[in-house]
Design a protein around this motif. Structure first.
Motif, PDB file in Angstrom:
ATOM      1  N   LYS A  95     -37.694   2.364 -33.615  1.00  0.00           N
ATOM      2  CA  LYS A  95     -37.481   1.500 -32.444  1.00  0.00           C
ATOM      3  C   LYS A  95     -36.002   1.504 -32.029  1.00  0.00           C
ATOM      4  N   LEU A  96     -35.101   1.481 -33.018  1.00  0.00           N
ATOM      5  CA  LEU A  96     -33.670   1.462 -32.706  1.00  0.00           C
ATOM      6  C   LEU A  96     -33.221   2.748 -32.012  1.00  0.00           C
ATOM      7  N   LEU A  97     -33.902   3.842 -32.258  1.00  0.00           N
ATOM      8  CA  LEU A  97     -33.563   5.110 -31.610  1.00  0.00           C
ATOM      9  C   LEU A  97     -33.909   5.115 -30.124  1.00  0.00           C
ATOM     10  N   THR A  98     -34.694   4.153 -29.657  1.00  0.00           N
ATOM     11  CA  THR A  98     -35.062   4.089 -28.245  1.00  0.00           C
ATOM     12  C   THR A  98     -33.925   3.567 -27.371  1.00  0.00           C
ATOM     13  N   LYS A  99     -32.883   3.045 -27.976  1.00  0.00           N
ATOM     14  CA  LYS A  99     -31.709   2.504 -27.267  1.00  0.00           C
ATOM     15  C   LYS A  99     -31.975   1.181 -26.561  1.00  0.00           C
ATOM     16  N   ASN A 100     -33.162   0.585 -26.757  1.00  0.00           N
ATOM     17  CA  ASN A 100     -33.416  -0.755 -26.237  1.00  0.00           C
ATOM     18  C   ASN A 100     -32.713  -1.762 -27.140  1.00  0.00           C
ATOM     19  N   LYS A 101     -32.514  -2.967 -26.651  1.00  0.00           N
ATOM     20  CA  LYS A 101     -31.862  -3.971 -27.493  1.00  0.00           C
ATOM     21  C   LYS A 101     -32.901  -4.764 -28.272  1.00  0.00           C
ATOM     22  N   TYR A 102     -32.561  -5.068 -29.511  1.00  0.00           N
ATOM     23  CA  TYR A 102     -33.444  -5.780 -30.420  1.00  0.00           C
ATOM     24  C   TYR A 102     -32.644  -6.767 -31.258  1.00  0.00           C
ATOM     25  N   ILE A 103     -33.358  -7.668 -31.918  1.00  0.00           N
ATOM     26  CA  ILE A 103     -32.782  -8.480 -32.985  1.00  0.00           C
ATOM     27  C   ILE A 103     -33.332  -7.883 -34.275  1.00  0.00           C
ATOM     28  N   VAL A 104     -32.445  -7.435 -35.150  1.00  0.00           N
ATOM     29  CA  VAL A 104     -32.855  -6.844 -36.417  1.00  0.00           C
ATOM     30  C   VAL A 104     -32.504  -7.812 -37.534  1.00  0.00           C
ATOM     31  N   ILE A 105     -33.527  -8.249 -38.254  1.00  0.00           N
ATOM     32  CA  ILE A 105     -33.343  -9.147 -39.392  1.00  0.00           C
ATOM     33  C   ILE A 105     -33.337  -8.304 -40.653  1.00  0.00           C
ATOM     34  N   THR A 106     -32.294  -8.454 -41.457  1.00  0.00           N
ATOM     35  CA  THR A 106     -32.166  -7.657 -42.665  1.00  0.00           C
ATOM     36  C   THR A 106     -31.423  -8.431 -43.745  1.00  0.00           C
ATOM     37  N   THR A 107     -31.192  -7.770 -44.867  1.00  0.00           N
ATOM     38  CA  THR A 107     -30.476  -8.394 -45.982  1.00  0.00           C
ATOM     39  C   THR A 107     -29.218  -7.603 -46.295  1.00  0.00           C
ATOM     40  N   ILE A 108     -28.379  -8.190 -47.135  1.00  0.00           N
ATOM     41  CA  ILE A 108     -27.159  -7.494 -47.568  1.00  0.00           C
ATOM     42  C   ILE A 108     -27.523  -6.213 -48.300  1.00  0.00           C
ATOM     43  N   ASP A 109     -28.538  -6.259 -49.162  1.00  0.00           N
ATOM     44  CA  ASP A 109     -28.970  -5.054 -49.887  1.00  0.00           C
ATOM     45  C   ASP A 109     -29.426  -3.962 -48.924  1.00  0.00           C
ATOM     46  N   ALA A 110     -30.159  -4.329 -47.908  1.00  0.00           N
ATOM     47  CA  ALA A 110     -30.682  -3.342 -46.965  1.00  0.00           C
ATOM     48  C   ALA A 110     -29.574  -2.716 -46.125  1.00  0.00           C
ATOM     49  N   ILE A 111     -28.646  -3.526 -45.682  1.00  0.00           N
ATOM     50  CA  ILE A 111     -27.576  -3.008 -44.822  1.00  0.00           C
ATOM     51  C   ILE A 111     -26.605  -2.133 -45.618  1.00  0.00           C
ATOM     52  N   SER A 112     -26.614  -2.301 -46.945  1.00  0.00           N
ATOM     53  CA  SER A 112     -25.722  -1.530 -47.820  1.00  0.00           C
ATOM     54  C   SER A 112     -26.326  -0.197 -48.254  1.00  0.00           C
ATOM     55  N   MET A 113     -27.618  -0.004 -47.997  1.00  0.00           N
ATOM     56  CA  MET A 113     -28.278   1.246 -48.404  1.00  0.00           C
ATOM     57  C   MET A 113     -27.746   2.437 -47.617  1.00  0.00           C
ATOM     58  N   ARG A 114     -27.685   3.578 -48.287  1.00  0.00           N
ATOM     59  CA  ARG A 114     -27.331   4.815 -47.583  1.00  0.00           C
ATOM     60  C   ARG A 114     -28.483   5.208 -46.675  1.00  0.00           C
ATOM     61  N   GLN A 115     -28.152   5.685 -45.497  1.00  0.00           N
ATOM     62  CA  GLN A 115     -29.170   6.083 -44.527  1.00  0.00           C
ATOM     63  C   GLN A 115     -28.943   7.523 -44.101  1.00  0.00           C
ATOM     64  N   LEU A 116     -29.985   8.126 -43.590  1.00  0.00           N
ATOM     65  CA  LEU A 116     -29.850   9.452 -42.995  1.00  0.00           C
ATOM     66  C   LEU A 116     -29.018   9.362 -41.724  1.00  0.00           C
ATOM     67  N   LYS A 117     -28.380  10.462 -41.377  1.00  0.00           N
ATOM     68  CA  LYS A 117     -27.715  10.523 -40.076  1.00  0.00           C
ATOM     69  C   LYS A 117     -28.798  10.525 -39.003  1.00  0.00           C
ATOM     70  N   VAL A 118     -28.469  10.045 -37.826  1.00  0.00           N
ATOM     71  CA  VAL A 118     -29.443   9.943 -36.742  1.00  0.00           C
ATOM     72  C   VAL A 118     -30.091  11.298 -36.466  1.00  0.00           C
ATOM     73  N   GLN A 119     -29.282  12.356 -36.419  1.00  0.00           N
ATOM     74  CA  GLN A 119     -29.834  13.681 -36.126  1.00  0.00           C
ATOM     75  C   GLN A 119     -30.785  14.144 -37.219  1.00  0.00           C
ATOM     76  N   ASP A 120     -30.467  13.847 -38.471  1.00  0.00           N
ATOM     77  CA  ASP A 120     -31.358  14.218 -39.576  1.00  0.00           C
ATOM     78  C   ASP A 120     -32.682  13.454 -39.486  1.00  0.00           C
ATOM     79  N   PHE A 121     -32.606  12.192 -39.134  1.00  0.00           N
ATOM     80  CA  PHE A 121     -33.831  11.397 -38.983  1.00  0.00           C
ATOM     81  C   PHE A 121     -34.690  11.956 -37.849  1.00  0.00           C
ATOM     82  N   LYS A 122     -34.061  12.246 -36.708  1.00  0.00           N
ATOM     83  CA  LYS A 122     -34.812  12.766 -35.559  1.00  0.00           C
ATOM     84  C   LYS A 122     -35.455  14.116 -35.872  1.00  0.00           C
ATOM     85  N   SER A 123     -34.752  14.964 -36.606  1.00  0.00           N
ATOM     86  CA  SER A 123     -35.305  16.286 -36.913  1.00  0.00           C
ATOM     87  C   SER A 123     -36.463  16.199 -37.907  1.00  0.00           C
TER      88      SER A 123
END
Length: 133
Positions: A95-123
């Motif tokens: 949903k965040l890749l759509t560029k629409n605005k959202y409210i994202v509820i998360t935790t400190i643990d979740a925001i600290s996790m390593r994530q894929l780069k956007v291009q890697d996720f899209k591919s």
């Protein structure tokens, strides 16, 4: 309450002590409606995040509130992570890749996790269409 929220939103720095969840979610809603960007709400634990997510879904369009949960550290270490949480995280990222605005509820643990780069996720996205080989 709205006039108080409007005054608070005009402040450069905002610090709150002893505010309750009802006031906080109305402040989040007002900030979201006045802004033009996605708003991340980072909470200390999954229990608090779930409460905020539930309250916000009552006062904001359900399609605009996303949840990015992560298992607590001990559960993750024991490799007992929830497949439902993984599915919810993927939904939120998509949903965040759509560029629409959202409210994202998360935790400190979740925001600290390593994530894929956007291009890697899209591919890594595989789209299936009925009737196509």
């Amino acid at each position: 309450m709205n006039s108080l929220i409007n005054k608070i939103l005009k402040l450069e720095d905002k610090y709150f002590k002893n505010s309750n969840i009802v006031f906080n979610v109305h402040l989040i809603k007002s900030d979201f409606e006045k802004g033009d960007k996605t708003l991340f709400v980072v909470l200390p634990n999954l229990y608090e995040a779930q409460k905020y997510y539930d309250y916000l879904n009552e006062i904001v369009d359900n399609e605009k509130v996303l949840f990015y949960p992560v298992d607590q550290t001990l559960t993750t270490i024991m490799a007992l992570g929830s497949p439902e949480f993984q599915s919810e995280r993927l939904y939120t990222i998509n949903k965040l890749l759509t560029k629409n605005k959202y409210i994202v509820i998360t935790t400190i643990d979740a925001i600290s996790m390593r994530q894929l780069k956007v291009q890697d996720f899209k591919s890594g996205i595989l789209k299936l269409e009925k009737g196509k080989n």
